[in-house]
Design a protein around this motif. Structure first.
Motif, PDB file in Angstrom:
ATOM      1  N   ASP A   1       0.721   8.439   3.940  1.00 37.37           N
ATOM      2  CA  ASP A   1       0.256   7.053   3.959  1.00 37.37           C
ATOM      3  C   ASP A   1      -0.589   6.845   2.715  1.00 37.37           C
ATOM      4  O   ASP A   1      -1.119   7.793   2.142  1.00 37.37           O
ATOM      5  CB  ASP A   1      -0.582   6.787   5.222  1.00 37.37           C
TER       6      ASP A   1
ATOM      7  N   ASP B   1       1.558   6.752  -2.096  1.00 35.37           N
ATOM      8  CA  ASP B   1       2.139   5.412  -2.072  1.00 35.37           C
ATOM      9  C   ASP B   1       3.648   5.590  -1.889  1.00 35.37           C
ATOM     10  O   ASP B   1       4.312   6.211  -2.728  1.00 35.37           O
ATOM     11  CB  ASP B   1       1.822   4.734  -3.416  1.00 35.37           C
ATOM     12  N   ALA B   2       4.171   5.039  -0.801  1.00 29.80           N
ATOM     13  CA  ALA B   2       5.595   5.226  -0.482  1.00 29.80           C
ATOM     14  C   ALA B   2       6.508   4.579  -1.511  1.00 29.80           C
ATOM     15  O   ALA B   2       7.701   4.850  -1.545  1.00 29.80           O
ATOM     16  CB  ALA B   2       5.887   4.657   0.894  1.00 29.80           C
TER      17      ALA B   2
ATOM     18  N   ASP C   1       7.744   2.832  10.137  1.00 32.60           N
ATOM     19  CA  ASP C   1       7.369   1.543  10.707  1.00 32.60           C
ATOM     20  C   ASP C   1       6.490   0.911   9.625  1.00 32.60           C
ATOM     21  O   ASP C   1       5.312   1.204   9.542  1.00 32.60           O
ATOM     22  CB  ASP C   1       6.601   1.911  11.993  1.00 32.60           C
TER      23      ASP C   1
ATOM     24  N   GLN D   1       0.232  -2.039   0.446  1.00 32.41           N
ATOM     25  CA  GLN D   1      -0.845  -1.825  -0.520  1.00 32.41           C
ATOM     26  C   GLN D   1      -0.323  -1.021  -1.706  1.00 32.41           C
ATOM     27  O   GLN D   1       0.707  -0.366  -1.598  1.00 32.41           O
ATOM     28  CB  GLN D   1      -1.984  -1.019   0.119  1.00 32.41           C
TER      29      GLN D   1
HETATM   30  C1  LIG Z   1       2.537  -0.498  10.829  1.00 32.03           C
HETATM   31  S1  LIG Z   1       1.471   0.716  10.138  1.00 32.03           S
HETATM   32  C2  LIG Z   1       2.189   2.242  10.711  1.00 32.03           C
HETATM   33  C3  LIG Z   1       1.730   2.636  12.114  1.00 32.03           C
HETATM   34  C4  LIG Z   1       2.393   3.902  12.596  1.00 32.03           C
HETATM   35  N1  LIG Z   1       3.786   3.670  12.873  1.00 32.03           N
HETATM   36  C5  LIG Z   1       1.723   4.486  13.824  1.00 32.03           C
HETATM   37  O1  LIG Z   1       2.420   4.633  14.846  1.00 32.03           O
HETATM   38  O2  LIG Z   1       0.542   4.846  13.777  1.00 32.03           O
HETATM   39  C6  LIG Z   1       1.938   0.700   8.445  1.00 32.03           C
HETATM   40  C7  LIG Z   1       1.209   1.684   7.561  1.00 32.03           C
HETATM   41  O3  LIG Z   1       1.705   1.548   6.221  1.00 32.03           O
HETATM   42  C8  LIG Z   1       0.658   1.916   5.351  1.00 32.03           C
HETATM   43  N2  LIG Z   1       0.965   1.465   3.981  1.00 32.03           N
HETATM   44  C9  LIG Z   1       0.768   0.246   3.403  1.00 32.03           C
HETATM   45  N3  LIG Z   1       1.203   0.245   2.130  1.00 32.03           N
HETATM   46  C10 LIG Z   1       1.680   1.498   1.892  1.00 32.03           C
HETATM   47  C11 LIG Z   1       2.254   2.136   0.758  1.00 32.03           C
HETATM   48  N4  LIG Z   1       2.456   1.464  -0.381  1.00 32.03           N
HETATM   49  N5  LIG Z   1       2.602   3.449   0.870  1.00 32.03           N
HETATM   50  C12 LIG Z   1       2.406   4.148   2.035  1.00 32.03           C
HETATM   51  N6  LIG Z   1       1.859   3.592   3.138  1.00 32.03           N
HETATM   52  C13 LIG Z   1       1.516   2.289   3.074  1.00 32.03           C
HETATM   53  C14 LIG Z   1      -0.580   1.297   5.958  1.00 32.03           C
HETATM   54  O4  LIG Z   1      -1.733   1.964   5.484  1.00 32.03           O
HETATM   55  C15 LIG Z   1      -0.303   1.520   7.469  1.00 32.03           C
HETATM   56  O5  LIG Z   1      -0.929   2.689   7.893  1.00 32.03           O
END
Ligand SMILES: C[S@@+](CC[C@H](N)C(=O)[O-])C[C@H]1O[C@@H](n2cnc3c(N)ncnc32)[C@H](O)[C@@H]1O
Length: 275
Positions: A86, A157-158, A179, A189
């Motif tokens: 994440d 960062d994904a 998700d 982000q």
């Molecule tokens: C909907 S939440 C995931 C919740 C997870 N499925 C759970 O069960 O706990 C989405 C996540 O994507 C992360 N996120 C946002 N931008 C991102 C990025 N560029 N790279 C990786 N993670 C990111 C956020 O920090 C957040 O934790």
């Protein structure tokens, strides 16, 4: 959507977010039944090609790893390794605590906390959580010691291919199940601007953030990898280098199951046959 694997609605209270397992504050938990269905659909795609598992699972936006942990419990025998990453270091702390509960030691630590809370506050909710934790412990005990899923977490960062490439070098991934941020409670982000919702470059297909993630995953996935992306319906889950296998619509969500095309794909948007 018609459930193919989890046909009956079951009682998932032992897995409820905030009970034993931890959820992301202010973020609705991923539905347990849907998580199980999607995982089983991905596993079935592998099985149809002779790969019986157990499988190695990766989530590049893992948050608290709540849904990964749920899958780890519901499909103990089908999950060999769970990797999560994440962009937010704060959520990785929750993810670590959740995934640790896939072993008796980590679950034991949570039971100590729940016992202390029950004794201190005398609340029914803590006693119920403890009872759930005992049932989860029984599930773990029914599984041979030493065969619990291995877990690994990292910060990335994904949408950054170099970061994923470095961190996942040598990892074999069978299933990606992610998700992504929906914009309801969590936003995309970037490393440069972690506090702001990301203004995404537009691609030929539309909003583009999921495309960027799929693009950066391409470098680390094998052709056999099955990729399931849960998103709100406004985000387009498309990439020309992937073949779309299934699309499920559940309330406000969609879940798209894809796999990388051999040689990066040639068509603009392949929607070839359901598996
Ligand atoms: C909907 S939440 C995931 C919740 C997870 N499925 C759970 O069960 O706990 C989405 C996540 O994507 C992360 N996120 C946002 N931008 C991102 C990025 N560029 N790279 C990786 N993670 C990111 C956020 O920090 C957040 O934790």
């Amino acid at each position: 959507m018609k459930y193919r694997f989890v046909r009956e609605r079951e009682n998932y209270e032992d897995y409820a977010s905030g009970r034993v397992l931890l959820g992301m504050p202010g973020n609705p938990a991923f539905p347990v039944r849907l998580a199980s269905e999607v995982f089983q659909r991905c596993a079935a795609i592998h099985r149809a090609q002779g790969r019986t598992g157990p499988f190695r699972l990766y989530d590049p936006c893992c948050g608290a790893a709540y849904h990964l942990t749920v899958i780890g419990y519901l499909h103990l025998e089908q999950v060999r390794r769970i990797v999560g990453s994440d962009i937010d270091p704060n959520v990785l702390d929750l993810a670590e605590q959740n995934l640790a509960m896939l072993s008796p030691v980590g679950l034991g630590r949570r039971m100590v906390q729940l016992t202390a809370m029950r004794d201190a506050f005398g609340k029914r909710s803590h006693a119920d959580a403890l009872a759930s934790a005992e049932r989860l412990r029984d599930r773990l005990r029914a599984w041979p010691a030493g065969q619990y899923a291995q877990v690994r977490l990292f910060l990335a960062d994904a949408t950054d291919p170099a970061a994923l490439g470095r961190a996942l070098e040598g990892e074999q991934i069978d299933i990606v199940f992610t998700d992504v941020p929906y914009g309801w409670h969590s936003e995309w982000q970037t490393v440069e601007n972690p506090d702001a919702g990301r203004e995404m470059p537009r691609t030929v297909h539309g909003t583009g953030t999921v495309w960027l993630m799929l693009e950066s995953l391409r470098g680390v996935l094998a052709e056999r990898t099955v990729v399931a992306v849960a998103a709100d319906k406004a985000q387009e889950v498309v990439h020309a280098a992937y073949q779309r296998l299934q699309r499920l619509k559940v309330g406000k969500r969609q879940v798209v199951i894809l796999r990388p095309l051999a040689h990066g794909g040639r068509t603009a948007h392949s929607r070839a046959g359901r598996v």
